[in-house]
Design a protein around this motif. Structure first.
Motif, PDB file in Angstrom:
ATOM      1  N   GLU A 110      -2.608  -4.299  -9.674  1.00 31.25           N
ATOM      2  CA  GLU A 110      -2.616  -2.947  -9.109  1.00 31.25           C
ATOM      3  C   GLU A 110      -2.894  -3.024  -7.618  1.00 31.25           C
ATOM      4  O   GLU A 110      -3.616  -3.916  -7.162  1.00 31.25           O
ATOM      5  CB  GLU A 110      -3.715  -2.120  -9.796  1.00 31.25           C
ATOM      6  N   ALA A 111      -2.329  -2.101  -6.856  1.00 31.05           N
ATOM      7  CA  ALA A 111      -2.537  -2.071  -5.404  1.00 31.05           C
ATOM      8  C   ALA A 111      -2.944  -0.671  -4.975  1.00 31.05           C
ATOM      9  O   ALA A 111      -2.407   0.318  -5.468  1.00 31.05           O
ATOM     10  CB  ALA A 111      -1.254  -2.472  -4.685  1.00 31.05           C
ATOM     11  N   ARG A 112      -3.912  -0.617  -4.055  1.00 29.04           N
ATOM     12  CA  ARG A 112      -4.325   0.658  -3.458  1.00 29.04           C
ATOM     13  C   ARG A 112      -4.445   0.474  -1.956  1.00 29.04           C
ATOM     14  O   ARG A 112      -4.883  -0.565  -1.479  1.00 29.04           O
ATOM     15  CB  ARG A 112      -5.668   1.127  -4.020  1.00 29.04           C
ATOM     16  N   MET A 113      -4.081   1.536  -1.237  1.00 30.90           N
ATOM     17  CA  MET A 113      -4.112   1.515   0.222  1.00 30.90           C
ATOM     18  C   MET A 113      -5.318   2.301   0.722  1.00 30.90           C
ATOM     19  O   MET A 113      -5.671   3.340   0.172  1.00 30.90           O
ATOM     20  CB  MET A 113      -2.829   2.128   0.775  1.00 30.90           C
ATOM     21  N   TRP A 114      -5.919   1.778   1.808  1.00 31.50           N
ATOM     22  CA  TRP A 114      -7.082   2.391   2.432  1.00 31.50           C
ATOM     23  C   TRP A 114      -6.888   2.381   3.939  1.00 31.50           C
ATOM     24  O   TRP A 114      -6.252   1.482   4.465  1.00 31.50           O
ATOM     25  CB  TRP A 114      -8.347   1.592   2.069  1.00 31.50           C
ATOM     26  N   CYS A 115      -7.457   3.353   4.596  1.00 29.65           N
ATOM     27  CA  CYS A 115      -7.441   3.385   6.052  1.00 29.65           C
ATOM     28  C   CYS A 115      -8.870   3.213   6.540  1.00 29.65           C
ATOM     29  O   CYS A 115      -9.789   3.916   6.082  1.00 29.65           O
ATOM     30  CB  CYS A 115      -6.874   4.711   6.562  1.00 29.65           C
TER      31      CYS A 115
END
Length: 141
Positions: A110-115
Protein backbone atom coordinates in the motif's frame (compact mmCIF):
# COMPACT_ATOMS: atom_id res chain seq x y z
CA UNK A 1 -4.08 18.79 -1.87
CA UNK A 2 -4.21 16.18 -4.60
CA UNK A 3 -1.17 14.69 -6.34
CA UNK A 4 -1.31 12.47 -9.41
CA UNK A 5 1.00 9.55 -10.13
CA UNK A 6 0.97 7.12 -13.02
CA UNK A 7 0.11 3.52 -12.31
CA UNK A 8 3.43 2.37 -13.84
CA UNK A 9 5.59 4.58 -11.60
CA UNK A 10 3.64 3.53 -8.51
CA UNK A 11 3.89 -0.16 -9.43
CA UNK A 12 7.67 0.13 -9.81
CA UNK A 13 7.97 1.82 -6.40
CA UNK A 14 5.86 -0.92 -4.81
CA UNK A 15 7.98 -3.58 -6.57
CA UNK A 16 11.17 -1.92 -5.29
CA UNK A 17 9.85 -2.26 -1.74
CA UNK A 18 8.63 -5.83 -2.28
CA UNK A 19 12.06 -6.86 -3.60
CA UNK A 20 13.69 -5.83 -0.31
CA UNK A 21 11.14 -6.86 2.34
CA UNK A 22 13.46 -6.52 5.37
CA UNK A 23 15.09 -3.19 4.45
CA UNK A 24 13.70 0.27 3.93
CA UNK A 25 14.07 1.22 0.29
CA UNK A 26 14.10 4.80 -0.93
CA UNK A 27 14.13 6.97 -4.00
CA UNK A 28 13.37 10.39 -5.41
CA UNK A 29 10.02 11.57 -6.78
CA UNK A 30 10.37 13.68 -9.92
CA UNK A 31 7.87 15.69 -11.90
CA UNK A 32 5.88 18.87 -12.13
CA UNK A 33 3.81 20.48 -9.40
CA UNK A 34 1.06 18.10 -8.27
CA UNK A 35 2.19 15.30 -10.62
CA UNK A 36 4.79 12.61 -9.99
CA UNK A 37 6.05 11.77 -13.46
CA UNK A 38 9.00 9.58 -12.57
CA UNK A 39 10.84 7.93 -9.72
CA UNK A 40 14.57 7.38 -9.31
CA UNK A 41 15.66 4.52 -7.06
CA UNK A 42 18.53 5.39 -4.75
CA UNK A 43 20.68 3.38 -2.42
CA UNK A 44 19.69 3.48 1.24
CA UNK A 45 22.90 4.50 2.99
CA UNK A 46 21.46 4.56 6.53
CA UNK A 47 23.53 2.82 9.20
CA UNK A 48 20.58 0.53 9.95
CA UNK A 49 18.57 0.17 6.71
CA UNK A 50 16.22 -2.29 8.39
CA UNK A 51 14.69 0.55 10.40
CA UNK A 52 15.76 3.81 8.73
CA UNK A 53 16.48 5.36 5.38
CA UNK A 54 18.94 7.89 4.05
CA UNK A 55 19.01 8.75 0.36
CA UNK A 56 22.43 8.31 -1.21
CA UNK A 57 23.95 11.82 -1.23
CA UNK A 58 25.75 11.31 -4.56
CA UNK A 59 22.46 10.49 -6.31
CA UNK A 60 20.65 13.33 -4.56
CA UNK A 61 23.29 15.93 -5.47
CA UNK A 62 23.52 14.66 -9.04
CA UNK A 63 19.75 14.94 -9.40
CA UNK A 64 19.81 18.45 -7.90
CA UNK A 65 22.49 19.49 -10.41
CA UNK A 66 20.40 18.07 -13.24
CA UNK A 67 17.34 19.91 -11.95
CA UNK A 68 19.24 23.22 -11.93
CA UNK A 69 20.32 22.56 -15.52
CA UNK A 70 16.69 22.17 -16.62
CA UNK A 71 16.13 18.52 -15.77
CA UNK A 72 13.23 17.01 -13.86
CA UNK A 73 12.15 18.74 -10.66
CA UNK A 74 12.56 16.89 -7.35
CA UNK A 75 9.15 16.88 -5.65
CA UNK A 76 10.17 14.74 -2.71
CA UNK A 77 11.01 11.12 -2.09
CA UNK A 78 9.61 7.71 -1.30
CA UNK A 79 10.59 5.11 1.24
CA UNK A 80 9.20 1.91 2.68
CA UNK A 81 8.24 0.76 6.15
CA UNK A 82 8.85 -3.02 5.92
CA UNK A 83 7.24 -3.81 9.28
CA UNK A 84 4.84 -0.93 9.60
CA UNK A 85 2.18 1.11 7.93
CA UNK A 86 2.36 3.69 5.14
CA UNK A 87 2.15 6.54 7.63
CA UNK A 88 5.01 8.75 8.79
CA UNK A 89 6.85 7.58 11.88
CA UNK A 90 8.17 9.76 14.68
CA UNK A 91 11.64 9.23 13.14
CA UNK A 92 10.31 10.52 9.81
CA UNK A 93 9.01 13.64 11.58
CA UNK A 94 12.50 14.37 12.92
CA UNK A 95 13.81 14.21 9.34
CA UNK A 96 11.15 16.61 8.03
CA UNK A 97 13.20 19.71 7.23
CA UNK A 98 11.84 20.91 3.86
CA UNK A 99 8.25 22.20 4.05
CA UNK A 100 6.28 21.38 0.93
CA UNK A 101 8.25 18.24 0.04
CA UNK A 102 6.22 15.14 -0.79
CA UNK A 103 6.78 11.88 1.06
CA UNK A 104 5.37 8.69 -0.48
CA UNK A 105 5.47 5.92 2.09
CA UNK A 106 4.85 2.30 1.13
CA UNK A 107 4.16 -0.68 3.35
CA UNK A 108 2.61 -4.09 2.75
CA UNK A 109 1.75 -3.27 -0.86
CA UNK A 110 0.00 0.00 0.00
CA UNK A 111 1.16 3.56 -0.68
CA UNK A 112 0.14 6.86 0.91
CA UNK A 113 1.29 10.37 0.10
CA UNK A 114 2.15 13.03 2.68
CA UNK A 115 3.23 16.64 2.45
CA UNK A 116 5.85 17.87 4.86
CA UNK A 117 4.37 20.82 6.71
CA UNK A 118 5.21 22.42 10.10
CA UNK A 119 2.32 21.82 12.48
CA UNK A 120 0.91 19.08 10.25
CA UNK A 121 -1.74 16.65 11.46
CA UNK A 122 0.70 13.70 11.73
CA UNK A 123 3.46 14.14 14.33
CA UNK A 124 3.22 17.89 13.85
CA UNK A 125 5.15 17.51 10.59
CA UNK A 126 2.96 16.00 7.85
CA UNK A 127 -0.43 16.47 6.27
CA UNK A 128 -2.11 13.74 4.22
CA UNK A 129 -2.30 14.17 0.47
CA UNK A 130 -4.87 12.58 -1.81
CA UNK A 131 -2.98 10.34 -4.23
CA UNK A 132 -4.69 9.83 -7.59
CA UNK A 133 -3.35 6.96 -9.69
CA UNK A 134 -3.84 7.22 -13.45
CA UNK A 135 -2.78 5.37 -16.58
CA UNK A 136 -0.71 8.15 -18.21
CA UNK A 137 2.64 7.33 -19.83
CA UNK A 138 5.55 7.35 -17.42
CA UNK A 139 9.11 6.30 -16.82
CA UNK A 140 11.44 5.19 -14.06
CA UNK A 141 15.18 5.70 -14.00
Amino acid sequence: MTVRISRGVLQRILAHAANEPVREVCGLLLGSPLRVENARETANVALDPASAFEIDPATLFGTLRAERAGGPRILGHYHSHPNGSPTPSARDAVMALQPGRLWLIVARGEARMWCEWPGGAMHGAFDPVELVVDDAQDGCT
